[in-house]
Design a protein around this motif. Structure first.
Motif, PDB file in Angstrom:
ATOM      1  N   LEU A 227      17.082  32.148  59.413  1.00  0.00           N
ATOM      2  CA  LEU A 227      17.286  32.199  57.967  1.00  0.00           C
ATOM      3  C   LEU A 227      17.662  30.827  57.424  1.00  0.00           C
ATOM      4  CD1 LEU A 227      17.389  35.247  58.716  1.00  0.00           C
ATOM      5  CD2 LEU A 227      19.134  35.522  56.956  1.00  0.00           C
ATOM      6  N   MET A 228      18.479  30.105  58.175  1.00  0.00           N
ATOM      7  CA  MET A 228      18.887  28.772  57.740  1.00  0.00           C
ATOM      8  C   MET A 228      17.705  27.802  57.780  1.00  0.00           C
ATOM      9  SD  MET A 228      22.641  28.627  59.581  1.00  0.00           S
ATOM     10  CE  MET A 228      23.072  27.037  58.864  1.00  0.00           C
ATOM     11  N   VAL A 229      16.847  27.947  58.786  1.00  0.00           N
ATOM     12  CA  VAL A 229      15.643  27.111  58.856  1.00  0.00           C
ATOM     13  C   VAL A 229      14.747  27.392  57.659  1.00  0.00           C
ATOM     14  CG1 VAL A 229      13.505  26.708  60.128  1.00  0.00           C
ATOM     15  CG2 VAL A 229      15.670  26.853  61.364  1.00  0.00           C
ATOM     16  N   ARG A 230      14.559  28.673  57.325  1.00  0.00           N
ATOM     17  CA  ARG A 230      13.712  29.035  56.199  1.00  0.00           C
ATOM     18  C   ARG A 230      14.185  28.379  54.901  1.00  0.00           C
ATOM     19  NH1 ARG A 230      15.110  34.353  54.377  1.00  0.00           N
ATOM     20  NH2 ARG A 230      16.042  33.232  52.623  1.00  0.00           N
ATOM     21  N   GLN A 231      15.486  28.264  54.738  1.00  0.00           N
ATOM     22  CA  GLN A 231      16.038  27.659  53.531  1.00  0.00           C
ATOM     23  C   GLN A 231      16.076  26.132  53.602  1.00  0.00           C
ATOM     24  OE1 GLN A 231      19.847  29.279  52.465  1.00  0.00           O
ATOM     25  NE2 GLN A 231      19.061  31.311  52.068  1.00  0.00           N
ATOM     26  N   GLY A 232      15.849  25.587  54.792  1.00  0.00           N
ATOM     27  CA  GLY A 232      16.005  24.151  54.971  1.00  0.00           C
ATOM     28  C   GLY A 232      17.452  23.741  55.025  1.00  0.00           C
ATOM     29  N   ALA A 233      18.319  24.697  55.382  1.00  0.00           N
ATOM     30  CA  ALA A 233      19.770  24.468  55.365  1.00  0.00           C
ATOM     31  C   ALA A 233      20.296  24.091  56.738  1.00  0.00           C
ATOM     32  CB  ALA A 233      20.484  25.720  54.853  1.00  0.00           C
ATOM     33  N   ILE A 234      19.555  23.246  57.462  1.00  0.00           N
ATOM     34  CA  ILE A 234      20.010  22.754  58.751  1.00  0.00           C
ATOM     35  C   ILE A 234      19.882  21.237  58.766  1.00  0.00           C
ATOM     36  CG2 ILE A 234      19.329  24.858  59.977  1.00  0.00           C
ATOM     37  CD1 ILE A 234      16.916  23.280  61.065  1.00  0.00           C
ATOM     38  N   GLU A 235      20.558  20.616  59.726  1.00  0.00           N
ATOM     39  CA  GLU A 235      20.444  19.172  59.870  1.00  0.00           C
ATOM     40  C   GLU A 235      19.025  18.813  60.324  1.00  0.00           C
ATOM     41  OE1 GLU A 235      22.536  15.505  62.385  1.00  0.00           O
ATOM     42  OE2 GLU A 235      23.050  17.594  62.791  1.00  0.00           O
ATOM     43  N   ASN A 236      18.429  17.831  59.695  1.00  0.00           N
ATOM     44  CA  ASN A 236      17.069  17.392  60.013  1.00  0.00           C
ATOM     45  C   ASN A 236      16.086  18.565  60.025  1.00  0.00           C
ATOM     46  OD1 ASN A 236      17.920  14.676  60.440  1.00  0.00           O
ATOM     47  ND2 ASN A 236      18.617  15.250  62.505  1.00  0.00           N
ATOM     48  N   PRO A 237      15.894  19.226  58.892  1.00  0.00           N
ATOM     49  CA  PRO A 237      14.961  20.362  58.851  1.00  0.00           C
ATOM     50  C   PRO A 237      13.553  19.923  59.212  1.00  0.00           C
ATOM     51  CG  PRO A 237      15.551  19.653  56.631  1.00  0.00           C
ATOM     52  CD  PRO A 237      16.459  18.923  57.558  1.00  0.00           C
ATOM     53  N   PRO A 238      12.761  20.823  59.802  1.00  0.00           N
ATOM     54  CA  PRO A 238      11.410  20.461  60.241  1.00  0.00           C
ATOM     55  C   PRO A 238      10.457  20.315  59.062  1.00  0.00           C
ATOM     56  CG  PRO A 238      11.747  22.804  60.495  1.00  0.00           C
ATOM     57  CD  PRO A 238      13.067  22.242  60.056  1.00  0.00           C
ATOM     58  N   ARG A 239       9.314  19.701  59.329  1.00  0.00           N
ATOM     59  CA  ARG A 239       8.283  19.619  58.311  1.00  0.00           C
ATOM     60  C   ARG A 239       7.515  20.929  58.276  1.00  0.00           C
ATOM     61  NH1 ARG A 239       4.839  14.157  58.457  1.00  0.00           N
ATOM     62  NH2 ARG A 239       4.186  15.122  56.485  1.00  0.00           N
ATOM     63  N   THR A 240       7.163  21.366  57.088  1.00  0.00           N
ATOM     64  CA  THR A 240       6.390  22.593  56.934  1.00  0.00           C
ATOM     65  C   THR A 240       4.946  22.229  56.591  1.00  0.00           C
ATOM     66  OG1 THR A 240       6.999  22.727  54.594  1.00  0.00           O
ATOM     67  CG2 THR A 240       8.412  23.890  56.179  1.00  0.00           C
ATOM     68  N   PRO A 241       3.991  23.127  56.880  1.00  0.00           N
ATOM     69  CA  PRO A 241       4.170  24.458  57.496  1.00  0.00           C
ATOM     70  C   PRO A 241       4.391  24.358  59.001  1.00  0.00           C
ATOM     71  CG  PRO A 241       1.851  24.011  57.120  1.00  0.00           C
ATOM     72  CD  PRO A 241       2.588  22.858  56.518  1.00  0.00           C
ATOM     73  N   LEU A 242       5.069  25.357  59.565  1.00  0.00           N
ATOM     74  CA  LEU A 242       5.273  25.431  61.005  1.00  0.00           C
ATOM     75  C   LEU A 242       5.442  26.881  61.429  1.00  0.00           C
ATOM     76  CD1 LEU A 242       8.821  24.607  62.318  1.00  0.00           C
ATOM     77  CD2 LEU A 242       8.414  25.281  59.952  1.00  0.00           C
ATOM     78  N   VAL A 243       5.167  27.146  62.695  1.00  0.00           N
ATOM     79  CA  VAL A 243       5.393  28.465  63.267  1.00  0.00           C
ATOM     80  C   VAL A 243       6.868  28.581  63.605  1.00  0.00           C
ATOM     81  CG1 VAL A 243       4.814  30.063  65.126  1.00  0.00           C
ATOM     82  CG2 VAL A 243       3.054  28.552  64.191  1.00  0.00           C
ATOM     83  N   MET A 244       7.508  29.649  63.152  1.00  0.00           N
ATOM     84  CA  MET A 244       8.947  29.806  63.334  1.00  0.00           C
ATOM     85  C   MET A 244       9.280  30.474  64.675  1.00  0.00           C
ATOM     86  SD  MET A 244      10.365  30.881  59.565  1.00  0.00           S
ATOM     87  CE  MET A 244      12.054  30.610  60.141  1.00  0.00           C
ATOM     88  N   GLY A 245      10.580  30.577  64.950  1.00  0.00           N
ATOM     89  CA  GLY A 245      11.064  31.343  66.091  1.00  0.00           C
ATOM     90  C   GLY A 245      11.531  30.495  67.255  1.00  0.00           C
ATOM     91  N   PHE A 246      12.628  30.957  67.911  1.00  0.00           N
ATOM     92  CA  PHE A 246      13.240  30.215  69.011  1.00  0.00           C
ATOM     93  C   PHE A 246      13.278  30.993  70.333  1.00  0.00           C
ATOM     94  CE2 PHE A 246      15.159  28.580  65.081  1.00  0.00           C
ATOM     95  CZ  PHE A 246      14.902  27.227  65.212  1.00  0.00           C
ATOM     96  N   GLU A 247      12.916  32.268  70.325  1.00  0.00           N
ATOM     97  CA  GLU A 247      13.010  33.053  71.563  1.00  0.00           C
ATOM     98  C   GLU A 247      11.959  34.149  71.564  1.00  0.00           C
ATOM     99  OE1 GLU A 247      16.894  34.899  71.670  1.00  0.00           O
ATOM    100  OE2 GLU A 247      16.812  35.364  69.538  1.00  0.00           O
ATOM    101  N   CYS A 248      11.414  34.414  72.764  1.00  0.00           N
ATOM    102  CA  CYS A 248      10.404  35.459  72.890  1.00  0.00           C
ATOM    103  C   CYS A 248      10.340  35.929  74.341  1.00  0.00           C
ATOM    104  CB  CYS A 248       9.031  34.969  72.444  1.00  0.00           C
ATOM    105  SG  CYS A 248       8.375  33.596  73.419  1.00  0.00           S
ATOM    106  N   ALA A 249       9.630  37.034  74.548  1.00  0.00           N
ATOM    107  CA  ALA A 249       9.407  37.565  75.884  1.00  0.00           C
ATOM    108  C   ALA A 249       7.968  38.052  75.962  1.00  0.00           C
ATOM    109  CB  ALA A 249      10.372  38.714  76.188  1.00  0.00           C
ATOM    110  N   GLY A 250       7.357  37.924  77.129  1.00  0.00           N
ATOM    111  CA  GLY A 250       5.976  38.353  77.275  1.00  0.00           C
ATOM    112  C   GLY A 250       5.458  38.134  78.688  1.00  0.00           C
TER     113      GLY A 250
END
Length: 391
Positions: A70-93
């Protein structure tokens, strides 16, 4: 034959000589189109990635949603990424391909992955140092719900917090993913007094996991002093702002305060500079002399920085192995609040923003979208206009 006909004939022959166009595989993913509200995040198709050297290609079965997203979506983090980008930090498969020099994994392995973005996709390429083979009894939803929450909780409790029998622990956002992880891990140690704060609507669902549970909007400091007048051994704070000062004030001698988030800055759908400033202005300056006089400790923990900026891959893997052992022994089990389709990402984020989730929200790329997830033309136009202004 006319000149136009000759040109058309030559073009046709050229196309025949080139043969059929090479087919490009596409994969569905959740893309942040620009910083802002929930409408800035969409499920779209993109060209499928491939596994580079020392990477594995994972067919994703489940993804985890955290407040950091949610903070990334708002750009409310230090050094926010450039958009557009694929989101998410964890997955299983499941691994569907391996790159060169990969020896520890094979096609068909069931794995968990931590990524620096890009996890919310049907297919993702991940360096092997961030990939962990799942226990045979673990399902994909548990696999996606475990890493960020439980690694964070374990390191704060045992590695940094020095949790021991007889200690008292205060955790904020007790009904969320980390709160559930903390409650389960505390049960592995004798005589722990676990205190939590959470929204009133969550109390009934989680009250059995805590010795004391308080509404965060009330004067919880005074209530805690009533049940634990000597203070708290370990405070785990995901809020920051004024709650940081309150947490430090509650510490007993030799107590420890650990900050692992700053969700107080997320007050609306979009980034509020006032909320960011207020959150940090409310934190008192730390005086080492005062900490020395009062025998208190203050620290912080950021898993993403530890793994992707500070390179502690082996250390994080050792923690994951401990968590896998605890899972196999039945000591921990992630609590899944709900499972939603990629197309329902706006609803998933809104639910977390409203603090209505109890446990982890999971995104499933194979899930059927809800009827409400269909985007109208007005939504598309609004999204495009917002994206232009956010660049």
């Amino acid at each position: 034959m006319s000149e136009a006909e000759n040109t058309a004939a030559n073009a046709s022959k050229a196309e025949e000589n080139q043969g059929p166009a090479e087919e490009v595989n596409e994969t569905r993913c959740v893309v942040l189109q620009g910083f802002g509200g929930v409408r800035m995040v969409k499920a779209v198709k993109r060209p499928q990635v491939s596994a580079a050297e020392e990477e594995v290609l994972i067919r994703v079965k489940a993804c985890g949603l955290s407040f950091l997203d949610l903070m990334v979506r708002q750009g409310a983090i230090e050094n926010p990424p450039r958009t557009p980008l694929v989101m998410g930090f964890e997955c299983a498969g499941e691994i569907m391909a391996v790159g060169e020099k990969v020896t520890d994994f094979a096609v068909g392995d069931r794995v968990i992955a931590l990524t620096d973005y890009n996890a919310w996709s049907e297919v993702v390429a991940v360096p092997t140092q961030h990939v962990y083979r799942m226990p045979s009894t673990m399902g994909f939803q548990d696999g996606a719900a475990l890493p960020m929450n439980y690694i964070t909780a374990y390191i704060m409790l045992f590695e940094m917090g020095g949790l021991a029998p007889g200690h008292s622990v205060l955790v904020h956002s007790a009904g969320g993913g980390v709160g559930h992880a903390v409650s389960q891990l505390c049960q592995t140690v004798d005589d722990i007094t676990l205190i939590g704060t959470a929204s009133q609507i969550k109390h009934e669902a989680i009250k059995d996991k805590f010795a004391h549970l308080f509404d965060h909007t009330a004067d919880y400091v005074q209530e805690i002093r009533k049940v634990s007048p000597e203070g708290i051994d370990l405070v785990l704070d995901s809020l920051c702002g004024e709650d940081a000062n309150r947490g430090v004030s509650l510490l007993k001698p030799m107590g420890r305060y650990l900050l692992y988030g700053s969700s107080n800055i997320v007050t609306g759908e979009t980034k509020s500079f006032f909320s960011v400033a207020k959150s940090w202005w409310q934190v008192d300056k730390v005086s080492p002399i005062k900490l020395y006089d009062e025998n208190k400790s203050i620290g912080g923990f950021n898993l993403r920085h530890l793994l992707f900026k500070q390179g502690r891959h082996a250390y994080v893997r050792s923690i994951m192995n401990k968590l896998f052992n605890m899972y196999n022994q039945g000591k921990i089990r992630p609590t899944v609040d709900s499972v939603l389709a990629f197309e329902d990402i706006s609803a998933a984020m809104q639910k977390m923003h409203d603090r209505k989730n109890i446990g982890k929200i999971i995104l499933d790329p194979t899930a059927v979208p809800s009827q409400n997830s269909t985007e109208t033309e007005a939504d598309k136009k609004c999204t495009e206009e917002n994206a232009e202004h956010s660049q």
